[in-house]
Design a protein around this motif. Structure first.
Motif, PDB file in Angstrom:
ATOM      1  N   HIS A 247      -2.660   8.286   4.217  1.00  0.00           N
ATOM      2  CA  HIS A 247      -3.891   8.874   3.679  1.00  0.00           C
ATOM      3  C   HIS A 247      -4.690   7.760   3.026  1.00  0.00           C
ATOM      4  O   HIS A 247      -4.136   6.990   2.237  1.00  0.00           O
ATOM      5  N   TRP A 248      -5.959   7.640   3.368  1.00  0.00           N
ATOM      6  CA  TRP A 248      -6.744   6.548   2.816  1.00  0.00           C
ATOM      7  C   TRP A 248      -7.911   7.089   1.988  1.00  0.00           C
ATOM      8  O   TRP A 248      -8.156   8.291   1.939  1.00  0.00           O
ATOM      9  N   TYR A 249      -8.611   6.166   1.330  1.00  0.00           N
ATOM     10  CA  TYR A 249      -9.631   6.523   0.352  1.00  0.00           C
ATOM     11  C   TYR A 249     -10.884   5.685   0.579  1.00  0.00           C
ATOM     12  O   TYR A 249     -10.803   4.505   0.923  1.00  0.00           O
TER      13      TYR A 249
ATOM     14  N   ASN B 132      -0.826   4.775  -0.239  1.00  0.00           N
ATOM     15  CA  ASN B 132      -1.337   5.435   0.960  1.00  0.00           C
ATOM     16  C   ASN B 132      -0.356   6.428   1.562  1.00  0.00           C
ATOM     17  O   ASN B 132      -0.717   7.191   2.457  1.00  0.00           O
TER      18      ASN B 132
ATOM     19  N   ASP C 226     -10.381  -4.115   4.366  1.00  0.00           N
ATOM     20  CA  ASP C 226      -9.451  -3.012   4.603  1.00  0.00           C
ATOM     21  C   ASP C 226      -8.161  -3.142   3.795  1.00  0.00           C
ATOM     22  O   ASP C 226      -7.276  -2.287   3.905  1.00  0.00           O
ATOM     23  N   HIS C 227      -8.013  -4.195   2.995  1.00  0.00           N
ATOM     24  CA  HIS C 227      -6.902  -4.340   2.065  1.00  0.00           C
ATOM     25  C   HIS C 227      -7.483  -4.658   0.692  1.00  0.00           C
ATOM     26  O   HIS C 227      -8.178  -5.671   0.522  1.00  0.00           O
TER      27      HIS C 227
ATOM     28  N   PRO D 141       0.794  -1.231   0.000  1.00  0.00           N
ATOM     29  CA  PRO D 141       0.000   0.000   0.000  1.00  0.00           C
ATOM     30  C   PRO D 141       0.826   1.281   0.000  1.00  0.00           C
ATOM     31  O   PRO D 141       0.562   2.209   0.760  1.00  0.00           O
TER      32      PRO D 141
ATOM     33  N   LEU E  50      -4.513  -0.757  -1.933  1.00  0.00           N
ATOM     34  CA  LEU E  50      -4.929   0.288  -0.999  1.00  0.00           C
ATOM     35  C   LEU E  50      -5.208  -0.332   0.358  1.00  0.00           C
ATOM     36  O   LEU E  50      -5.630  -1.486   0.449  1.00  0.00           O
ATOM     37  N   HIS E  51      -5.006   0.465   1.393  1.00  0.00           N
ATOM     38  CA  HIS E  51      -5.119  -0.020   2.771  1.00  0.00           C
ATOM     39  C   HIS E  51      -5.904   0.978   3.590  1.00  0.00           C
ATOM     40  O   HIS E  51      -5.695   2.190   3.477  1.00  0.00           O
ATOM     41  N   LEU E  52      -6.836   0.485   4.389  1.00  0.00           N
ATOM     42  CA  LEU E  52      -7.519   1.320   5.368  1.00  0.00           C
ATOM     43  C   LEU E  52      -6.841   1.092   6.713  1.00  0.00           C
ATOM     44  O   LEU E  52      -7.022   0.045   7.339  1.00  0.00           O
TER      45      LEU E  52
ATOM     46  N   ARG F  53      -9.208  12.003   6.107  1.00  0.00           N
ATOM     47  CA  ARG F  53      -8.762  10.625   5.881  1.00  0.00           C
ATOM     48  C   ARG F  53      -7.239  10.515   5.992  1.00  0.00           C
ATOM     49  O   ARG F  53      -6.578   9.969   5.125  1.00  0.00           O
TER      50      ARG F  53
END
Length: 249
Positions: free
Chosen positions: A205-207, A111, A239-240, A108, A140-142, A179
């Motif tokens: 920073h996440w989306y 991010n 979350d991934h 990620p 992407l990662h939360l 975010r």
């Protein structure tokens, strides 16, 4: 993946082999095999998984913003007599002479771009470097907040010279509106010949899925598929994510 795990790889040039995350090359090898070559790995760091793909004979170039990471990658490649083509650039300012059938990030790294404006610049630069019919893979990662019990708890490792290496989360600020999650990390090195302590803030920073889709569309990219890292369709609360994009036109 917590922030301490994620960022130890980034600061390895300062504190030696504290890196605790090694990317599995298989998802990226499979992606390149499907999408075609030449391929470009953004945020290639010190060579994982790029070197493994080069060992398999894949035509893959690398880009990273850290000159120290790229120097280590070159030394590793030279030790195996593996030719590599590398560029020292930030992904939001990408400007290299080739166009690629496949562009990907391993892990990620996206991010790490601090805000939507920078992410949009990166997506536009990626779009400009795609060959006709090219494909992009962006994990992407939360990020989850660091648990209160883990704040101040040091992770430790030992360097080849015997130095004790420590990394710990000192403080963290999370802003759901922008975010962003800003984590203050402390890196410590203790050795009879000398010790050092450095603190650095790192921003993730996440989306949202809809938000990332909008950014991609503005950059001229359509989302073709969203899966988990295992290639299976991603659950709504995953979350991934592995997001595949294609040129909108």
């Amino acid at each position: 993946m917590d922030p301490a795990d994620f960022y130890t790889g980034i600061v390895a040039e300062l504190y030696g082999p504290l890196k605790s995350v090694t990317q599995d090359p298989e998802p990226y090898a499979a992606f390149v095999e499907q999408a075609g070559t030449p391929a470009l790995e953004l945020g290639c760091g010190d060579g994982e998984p790029l070197l493994e793909l080069r060992r398999r004979g894949m035509d893959v170039d690398g880009v990273d913003s850290s000159a120290d990471m790229l120097d280590r990658l070159r030394r590793r490649a030279a030790a195996e007599s593996l030719p590599v083509t590398l560029f020292h650039q930030r992904m939001e300012a990408l400007d290299v002479p080739r166009r690629y059938a496949a562009v990907y990030l391993a892990g990620p790294t996206f991010n790490l771009l601090p805000d939507d404006a920078t992410a949009l610049s990166a997506l536009r630069a990626i779009r400009a470097h795609l060959a006709f019919g090219g494909t992009v893979l962006i994990p992407l990662h939360l990020p989850a907040p660091t648990a209160e019990k883990d704040v101040g708890r040091a992770r430790t490792a030992t360097a080849p010279d015997g130095a004790e290496l420590r990394v710990s989360v000192v403080a963290e600020d999370r802003d759901e509106h922008t975010r962003t999650q800003t984590t203050l990390l402390r890196y410590e090195r203790y050795h009879p010949s000398g010790s050092s302590v450095t603190e650095r803030p790192w921003v993730l920073h996440w989306y949202t899925r809809d938000g990332f889709r909008t950014l991609a569309a503005v950059a001229g990219l359509d989302i073709a598929e969203v899966t988990g890292p295992d290639g299976r369709p991603a659950a709504a609360d995953a979350d991934h994510l592995h997001v595949r994009l294609r040129p909108a036109d």
